[in-house]
Design a protein around this motif. Structure first.
Motif, PDB file in Angstrom:
ATOM      1  N   ALA A 124      11.579  83.417 -74.894  1.00 25.65           N
ATOM      2  CA  ALA A 124      13.108  83.753 -74.828  1.00 25.65           C
ATOM      3  C   ALA A 124      13.402  83.145 -76.073  1.00 25.65           C
ATOM      4  N   THR A 125      12.831  82.106 -76.726  1.00 29.50           N
ATOM      5  CA  THR A 125      13.152  81.433 -77.888  1.00 29.50           C
ATOM      6  C   THR A 125      12.416  82.627 -79.110  1.00 29.50           C
ATOM      7  N   PHE A 126      11.769  82.682 -78.975  1.00 26.04           N
ATOM      8  CA  PHE A 126      10.928  83.069 -80.022  1.00 26.04           C
ATOM      9  C   PHE A 126      11.356  84.718 -80.167  1.00 26.04           C
ATOM     10  N   LEU A 127      11.710  85.141 -79.390  1.00 23.67           N
ATOM     11  CA  LEU A 127      12.098  86.705 -79.385  1.00 23.67           C
ATOM     12  C   LEU A 127      13.415  87.062 -79.176  1.00 23.67           C
ATOM     13  N   ASP A 128      14.613  85.656 -78.958  1.00 24.08           N
ATOM     14  CA  ASP A 128      15.994  85.060 -78.974  1.00 24.08           C
ATOM     15  C   ASP A 128      16.191  86.476 -78.618  1.00 24.08           C
ATOM     16  N   CYS A 129      16.221  86.370 -77.281  1.00 22.10           N
ATOM     17  CA  CYS A 129      16.383  87.193 -76.023  1.00 22.10           C
ATOM     18  C   CYS A 129      16.581  86.388 -74.267  1.00 22.10           C
ATOM     19  N   PRO A 130      17.202  86.414 -73.400  1.00 20.50           N
ATOM     20  CA  PRO A 130      17.779  85.748 -72.614  1.00 20.50           C
ATOM     21  C   PRO A 130      15.623  86.174 -71.456  1.00 20.50           C
ATOM     22  N   GLU A 131      15.817  84.712 -71.460  1.00 18.06           N
ATOM     23  CA  GLU A 131      14.279  84.601 -70.311  1.00 18.06           C
ATOM     24  C   GLU A 131      14.221  85.731 -68.618  1.00 18.06           C
ATOM     25  N   GLY A 132      14.834  86.229 -68.282  1.00 12.82           N
ATOM     26  CA  GLY A 132      15.355  87.129 -67.490  1.00 12.82           C
ATOM     27  C   GLY A 132      14.548  88.499 -68.121  1.00 12.82           C
ATOM     28  N   THR A 133      15.559  88.454 -69.631  1.00  8.92           N
ATOM     29  CA  THR A 133      13.920  90.135 -69.983  1.00  8.92           C
ATOM     30  C   THR A 133      12.633  89.376 -70.495  1.00  8.92           C
ATOM     31  N   VAL A 134      12.571  88.896 -70.452  1.00  8.45           N
ATOM     32  CA  VAL A 134      11.054  87.890 -70.393  1.00  8.45           C
ATOM     33  C   VAL A 134      10.407  88.181 -69.132  1.00  8.45           C
ATOM     34  N   LYS A 135      10.662  88.072 -68.775  1.00  9.24           N
ATOM     35  CA  LYS A 135      10.504  87.790 -67.758  1.00  9.24           C
ATOM     36  C   LYS A 135       9.787  89.673 -66.799  1.00  9.24           C
ATOM     37  N   THR A 136      10.890  89.917 -67.106  1.00 15.28           N
ATOM     38  CA  THR A 136      11.218  92.029 -66.230  1.00 15.28           C
ATOM     39  C   THR A 136      10.101  92.431 -67.507  1.00 15.28           C
ATOM     40  N   ASN A 137       9.989  92.238 -68.261  1.00 14.60           N
ATOM     41  CA  ASN A 137       9.018  92.717 -69.511  1.00 14.60           C
ATOM     42  C   ASN A 137       7.660  92.338 -69.446  1.00 14.60           C
ATOM     43  N   ILE A 138       7.199  90.697 -69.184  1.00 13.20           N
ATOM     44  CA  ILE A 138       6.384  90.518 -68.108  1.00 13.20           C
ATOM     45  C   ILE A 138       5.394  91.406 -66.940  1.00 13.20           C
ATOM     46  N   ARG A 139       6.696  91.391 -66.451  1.00 17.84           N
ATOM     47  CA  ARG A 139       6.704  91.972 -65.292  1.00 17.84           C
ATOM     48  C   ARG A 139       6.369  93.754 -64.929  1.00 17.84           C
ATOM     49  N   ARG A 140       6.738  94.390 -66.345  1.00 21.90           N
ATOM     50  CA  ARG A 140       6.884  95.711 -65.980  1.00 21.90           C
ATOM     51  C   ARG A 140       5.254  95.817 -66.988  1.00 21.90           C
ATOM     52  N   GLY A 141       5.103  95.168 -68.182  1.00 18.82           N
ATOM     53  CA  GLY A 141       3.823  95.039 -68.527  1.00 18.82           C
ATOM     54  C   GLY A 141       2.405  94.736 -68.378  1.00 18.82           C
TER      55      GLY A 141
END
Length: 162
Positions: A124-141
């Protein structure tokens, strides 16, 4: 010294994106050049690795867009493909092909999470986005990969004796 510690991870990530040694080296070198030219923009030295990897990923994505993945095939490439077939298992090749077919945002988070073992917070820090977005993108990926690989491995399991 810091770059020396990160160079292997950087090259591996560049290779995963570019799929060929020459392009991976080009992205690697361009990323280092960009990083050295903008080192003064790094606000916290603790995030050097993350900052450097972010530059590399952005450079790889920009290079892919520029080249639009058009690769002329020659006899030398056929020889390289044959060598790769001997080294890598079919499952690995299926996974790499499936990774190529999912969206870039999902591919990036999956590579950072499972290939480089970054935490959700670090990504999330790395991509400059919320942790929830990262979790969602991991799940969808992961769902996308499952769908792409489902037919291949479902058929194998149905035909097996176990």
């Amino acid at each position: 010294m810091l770059i020396h510690e990160e160079k292997e991870k950087m090259y591996r990530m560049a290779y995963v994106y570019m799929r060929n040694e020459n392009d991976a080296l080009e992205v690697f070198q361009e990323s280092l050049y960009k990083a050295l030219n903008s080192i003064q923009t790094l606000k916290n030295n603790d995030y050097f690795s993350t900052w450097l990897m972010r530059i590399l990923i952005n450079t790889a994505i920009a290079t892919l867009k520029k080249k639009q993945k058009i690769v002329p095939i020659n006899n030398e490439m056929f020889d390289q493909i044959e060598d790769v077939k001997n080294i890598q298992s079919e499952e690995h090749l299926d996974l790499l092909q499936a990774m190529d077919e999912i969206e870039e945002k999902y591919k990036t988070v999956l590579l950072l999470r499972f290939y480089h073992d970054f935490t959700v917070k670090q990504i999330a820090t790395f991509l400059d986005c919320p942790e929830g977005t990262v979790k969602t993108n991991i799940r969808r990926g992961l769902e996308g990969l499952r769908l792409k690989l489902k037919g291949v491995y479902l058929d194998d399991r149905q035909n097996s004796i176990v």
